[in-house]
Design a protein around this motif. Structure first.
Motif, PDB file in Angstrom:
ATOM      1  N   TYR A 131      17.354  -5.000  -1.294  1.00  0.00           N
ATOM      2  CA  TYR A 131      16.322  -6.008  -1.470  1.00  0.00           C
ATOM      3  C   TYR A 131      15.080  -5.712  -0.621  1.00  0.00           C
ATOM      4  O   TYR A 131      13.967  -6.059  -0.999  1.00  0.00           O
ATOM      5  N   ARG A 132      15.276  -5.076   0.527  1.00  0.00           N
ATOM      6  CA  ARG A 132      14.113  -4.634   1.298  1.00  0.00           C
ATOM      7  C   ARG A 132      13.325  -3.592   0.499  1.00  0.00           C
ATOM      8  O   ARG A 132      12.089  -3.608   0.469  1.00  0.00           O
ATOM      9  N   GLY A 133      14.040  -2.679  -0.150  1.00  0.00           N
ATOM     10  CA  GLY A 133      13.372  -1.682  -0.968  1.00  0.00           C
ATOM     11  C   GLY A 133      12.663  -2.295  -2.160  1.00  0.00           C
ATOM     12  O   GLY A 133      11.536  -1.903  -2.505  1.00  0.00           O
ATOM     13  N   ALA A 167      11.378  -5.260  -2.369  1.00  0.00           N
ATOM     14  CA  ALA A 167      10.168  -5.937  -1.909  1.00  0.00           C
ATOM     15  C   ALA A 167       9.055  -4.950  -1.592  1.00  0.00           C
ATOM     16  O   ALA A 167       7.878  -5.241  -1.796  1.00  0.00           O
ATOM     17  N   ALA A 168       9.411  -3.762  -1.097  1.00  0.00           N
ATOM     18  CA  ALA A 168       8.411  -2.795  -0.657  1.00  0.00           C
ATOM     19  C   ALA A 168       7.770  -2.037  -1.816  1.00  0.00           C
ATOM     20  O   ALA A 168       6.550  -1.824  -1.815  1.00  0.00           O
ATOM     21  N   ILE A 169       8.561  -1.599  -2.791  1.00  0.00           N
ATOM     22  CA  ILE A 169       8.003  -0.753  -3.851  1.00  0.00           C
ATOM     23  C   ILE A 169       8.000  -1.422  -5.212  1.00  0.00           C
ATOM     24  O   ILE A 169       7.509  -0.854  -6.186  1.00  0.00           O
ATOM     25  N   GLY A 170       8.542  -2.638  -5.321  1.00  0.00           N
ATOM     26  CA  GLY A 170       8.527  -3.353  -6.588  1.00  0.00           C
ATOM     27  C   GLY A 170       9.789  -3.123  -7.407  1.00  0.00           C
ATOM     28  O   GLY A 170      10.452  -2.086  -7.289  1.00  0.00           O
ATOM     29  N   VAL A 171      10.107  -4.104  -8.244  1.00  0.00           N
ATOM     30  CA  VAL A 171      11.322  -4.054  -9.061  1.00  0.00           C
ATOM     31  C   VAL A 171      11.343  -2.872 -10.019  1.00  0.00           C
ATOM     32  O   VAL A 171      12.353  -2.178 -10.129  1.00  0.00           O
ATOM     33  N   PRO A 172      10.261  -2.591 -10.766  1.00  0.00           N
ATOM     34  CA  PRO A 172      10.341  -1.496 -11.751  1.00  0.00           C
ATOM     35  C   PRO A 172      10.701  -0.148 -11.129  1.00  0.00           C
ATOM     36  O   PRO A 172      11.622   0.527 -11.583  1.00  0.00           O
ATOM     37  N   LYS A 173       9.985   0.258 -10.074  1.00  0.00           N
ATOM     38  CA  LYS A 173      10.243   1.578  -9.485  1.00  0.00           C
ATOM     39  C   LYS A 173      11.586   1.627  -8.773  1.00  0.00           C
ATOM     40  O   LYS A 173      12.318   2.616  -8.882  1.00  0.00           O
ATOM     41  N   ALA A 174      11.906   0.568  -8.026  1.00  0.00           N
ATOM     42  CA  ALA A 174      13.189   0.571  -7.317  1.00  0.00           C
ATOM     43  C   ALA A 174      14.350   0.615  -8.289  1.00  0.00           C
ATOM     44  O   ALA A 174      15.346   1.308  -8.066  1.00  0.00           O
ATOM     45  N   SER A 175      14.228  -0.118  -9.395  1.00  0.00           N
ATOM     46  CA  SER A 175      15.338  -0.172 -10.344  1.00  0.00           C
ATOM     47  C   SER A 175      15.643   1.194 -10.932  1.00  0.00           C
ATOM     48  O   SER A 175      16.805   1.501 -11.239  1.00  0.00           O
ATOM     49  N   GLN A 176      14.618   2.041 -11.091  1.00  0.00           N
ATOM     50  CA  GLN A 176      14.849   3.342 -11.701  1.00  0.00           C
ATOM     51  C   GLN A 176      15.563   4.316 -10.772  1.00  0.00           C
ATOM     52  O   GLN A 176      16.144   5.303 -11.220  1.00  0.00           O
ATOM     53  N   LEU A 177      15.543   4.041  -9.461  1.00  0.00           N
ATOM     54  CA  LEU A 177      16.335   4.856  -8.545  1.00  0.00           C
ATOM     55  C   LEU A 177      17.823   4.720  -8.849  1.00  0.00           C
ATOM     56  O   LEU A 177      18.613   5.611  -8.537  1.00  0.00           O
ATOM     57  N   ASP A 198       0.835  -1.193   0.000  1.00  0.00           N
ATOM     58  CA  ASP A 198       0.000   0.000   0.000  1.00  0.00           C
ATOM     59  C   ASP A 198       0.869   1.243   0.000  1.00  0.00           C
ATOM     60  O   ASP A 198       2.060   1.194   0.172  1.00  0.00           O
ATOM     61  N   GLY A 199       0.231   2.377  -0.176  1.00  0.00           N
ATOM     62  CA  GLY A 199       0.971   3.620  -0.306  1.00  0.00           C
ATOM     63  C   GLY A 199       1.768   3.995   0.911  1.00  0.00           C
ATOM     64  O   GLY A 199       2.733   4.733   0.826  1.00  0.00           O
ATOM     65  N   SER A 200       1.353   3.471   2.120  1.00  0.00           N
ATOM     66  CA  SER A 200       2.045   3.871   3.329  1.00  0.00           C
ATOM     67  C   SER A 200       3.476   3.387   3.373  1.00  0.00           C
ATOM     68  O   SER A 200       4.295   3.943   4.105  1.00  0.00           O
ATOM     69  N   LEU A 201       3.790   2.326   2.633  1.00  0.00           N
ATOM     70  CA  LEU A 201       5.136   1.779   2.669  1.00  0.00           C
ATOM     71  C   LEU A 201       6.017   2.302   1.541  1.00  0.00           C
ATOM     72  O   LEU A 201       7.202   2.040   1.531  1.00  0.00           O
ATOM     73  N   LEU A 202       5.422   3.018   0.607  1.00  0.00           N
ATOM     74  CA  LEU A 202       6.208   3.460  -0.542  1.00  0.00           C
ATOM     75  C   LEU A 202       7.352   4.395  -0.157  1.00  0.00           C
ATOM     76  O   LEU A 202       8.474   4.191  -0.597  1.00  0.00           O
ATOM     77  N   PRO A 203       7.125   5.434   0.674  1.00  0.00           N
ATOM     78  CA  PRO A 203       8.251   6.307   1.012  1.00  0.00           C
ATOM     79  C   PRO A 203       9.372   5.559   1.722  1.00  0.00           C
ATOM     80  O   PRO A 203      10.544   5.744   1.414  1.00  0.00           O
ATOM     81  N   ARG A 204       9.034   4.683   2.676  1.00  0.00           N
ATOM     82  CA  ARG A 204      10.055   3.949   3.409  1.00  0.00           C
ATOM     83  C   ARG A 204      10.799   2.991   2.479  1.00  0.00           C
ATOM     84  O   ARG A 204      12.025   2.874   2.535  1.00  0.00           O
ATOM     85  N   GLY A 205      10.069   2.305   1.605  1.00  0.00           N
ATOM     86  CA  GLY A 205      10.712   1.392   0.663  1.00  0.00           C
ATOM     87  C   GLY A 205      11.626   2.129  -0.291  1.00  0.00           C
ATOM     88  O   GLY A 205      12.721   1.657  -0.611  1.00  0.00           O
ATOM     89  N   ALA A 206      11.176   3.301  -0.750  1.00  0.00           N
ATOM     90  CA  ALA A 206      12.007   4.086  -1.651  1.00  0.00           C
ATOM     91  C   ALA A 206      13.278   4.560  -0.947  1.00  0.00           C
ATOM     92  O   ALA A 206      14.358   4.592  -1.536  1.00  0.00           O
ATOM     93  N   LEU A 233      14.825   3.009   1.524  1.00  0.00           N
ATOM     94  CA  LEU A 233      15.711   1.860   1.666  1.00  0.00           C
ATOM     95  C   LEU A 233      16.429   1.570   0.355  1.00  0.00           C
ATOM     96  O   LEU A 233      17.644   1.326   0.331  1.00  0.00           O
ATOM     97  N   ALA A 234      15.672   1.579  -0.744  1.00  0.00           N
ATOM     98  CA  ALA A 234      16.296   1.335  -2.046  1.00  0.00           C
ATOM     99  C   ALA A 234      17.313   2.416  -2.370  1.00  0.00           C
ATOM    100  O   ALA A 234      18.392   2.133  -2.911  1.00  0.00           O
ATOM    101  N   ALA A 235      16.995   3.665  -2.043  1.00  0.00           N
ATOM    102  CA  ALA A 235      17.923   4.772  -2.298  1.00  0.00           C
ATOM    103  C   ALA A 235      19.194   4.620  -1.471  1.00  0.00           C
ATOM    104  O   ALA A 235      20.302   4.920  -1.951  1.00  0.00           O
TER     105      ALA A 235
END
Length: 308
Positions: free
Chosen positions: A251-253, A255-265, A21-29, A31-33
């Protein structure tokens, strides 16, 4: 933490993942960053490490040290073995991101500068997103792909311009590294949705340990080495920073926001690597860097808002 002998958990129930859900997107992003920042220091760390060790020695010691860290944590936490069904995926993570990418890029950096090698990272997000779409069956929107292609083009043009427009002898190794790493990221992101991210990294590293120990013993006997402050610092960062911590948060990131969005970071990673190459290695940066940075940041913003 999973109980019993399965070592797996239902998607969204582990401590490293959660409901999509949207609540985890900022935290996942975030982590990926953080993973991207850690990875951006890999090439400079490798350049430092090569001051003390040969390429085979550096890669073997890097894997062995990080595997010992991971094994100690897994043992200390009494983490059970993963399900048998997860081991093939862990093998892909191990071969791709822990053995293949470090070895291929280390060999390439013997003939390439860090700024030239950064072209691999510039194309890695696009390759990861494409392989992720094939592997998971998810189809990002056209806006996502347009922004991803634009970001990859900006990074590729900038890094090629940085290297003078000429291809180096290490380019074959760099493009091979791109492919194996993208496959590992996709598989690691999938596994991190059903088990804690640090378990994915930890067990993949443990898989590598026997090969790394044998490789280090052979490499130390045949490759010359001499300890320097830079060489030791580079090795320690590669083992603890890039191999363990970086992959853990990455990898935590995923899982949280998905491969497509995380990869673009990761579009920002080559520019960060170029910054570190100036600060740590004394390489010269093109005046075009600020323009490229702005272009990449715009593309990242679009991919994060686009439907995926």
């Amino acid at each position: 933490m999973p109980d019993g002998g399965s070592g797996s958990i239902r998607p969204g129930t582990g401590s490293d993942s959660g409901p999509a859900d949207g609540s985890l997107l900022p935290r996942g992003a975030m982590l990926a960053a953080l993973g991207v920042v850690s990875f951006s220091l890999t090439f400079p760390g490798t350049a430092w490490g090569l001051e003390s060790f040969g390429p085979w020695t550096l890669v073997s010691l890097r894997i062995a040290l990080s595997a010992l860290i991971a094994g100690a944590l897994l043992l200390g936490q009494r983490v059970p073995f993963p399900d048998r069904a997860h081991w093939p995926g862990l093998a892909v993570v191990a071969v791709g991101s822990l053995i293949g990418f470090p070895l291929l890029t280390t060999i390439a950096l013997q003939t390439s500068t860090t700024s030239h090698a950064a072209v691999v990272i510039g194309l890695l997000p696009l390759a990861t997103a494409a392989l992720g779409a094939v592997r998971t069956g998810r189809r990002p929107s056209r806006a996502f792909w347009a922004a991803a292609l634009a970001g990859a083009a900006v990074v590729a043009a900038f890094t090629v311009q940085q290297s003078g427009g000429a291809l180096s002898a290490g380019d074959v190794y760099l493009f091979a590294a791109l492919l194996v790493c993208a496959a590992a990221y996709v598989e690691g992101g999938r596994l991190a949705s059903v088990m804690p991210g640090w378990h994915v990294v930890g067990w993949a590293l443990v898989l590598c340990l026997p090969f790394a120990l044998v490789g280090a013993a052979v490499a130390l006997a045949y490759e010359p080495w001499r300890l320097t402050a830079h060489g030791v610092a580079g090795l320690l960062w590669l083992a603890a920073g890039s191999n363990f911590f970086g992959l853990y948060v990455w990898y935590r990131g995923l899982a949280a926001i998905g491969v497509p969005k995380a990869s673009q970071l990761q579009l920002a990673q080559p520019l960060l690597t170029l910054l570190w190459s100036v600060l740590l290695l004394g390489e010269h940066l093109s005046p075009a860097a600020p323009l490229a940075a702005v272009g990449v940041l715009v593309c990242i913003a679009v991919t994060q808002r686009a439907r995926s």
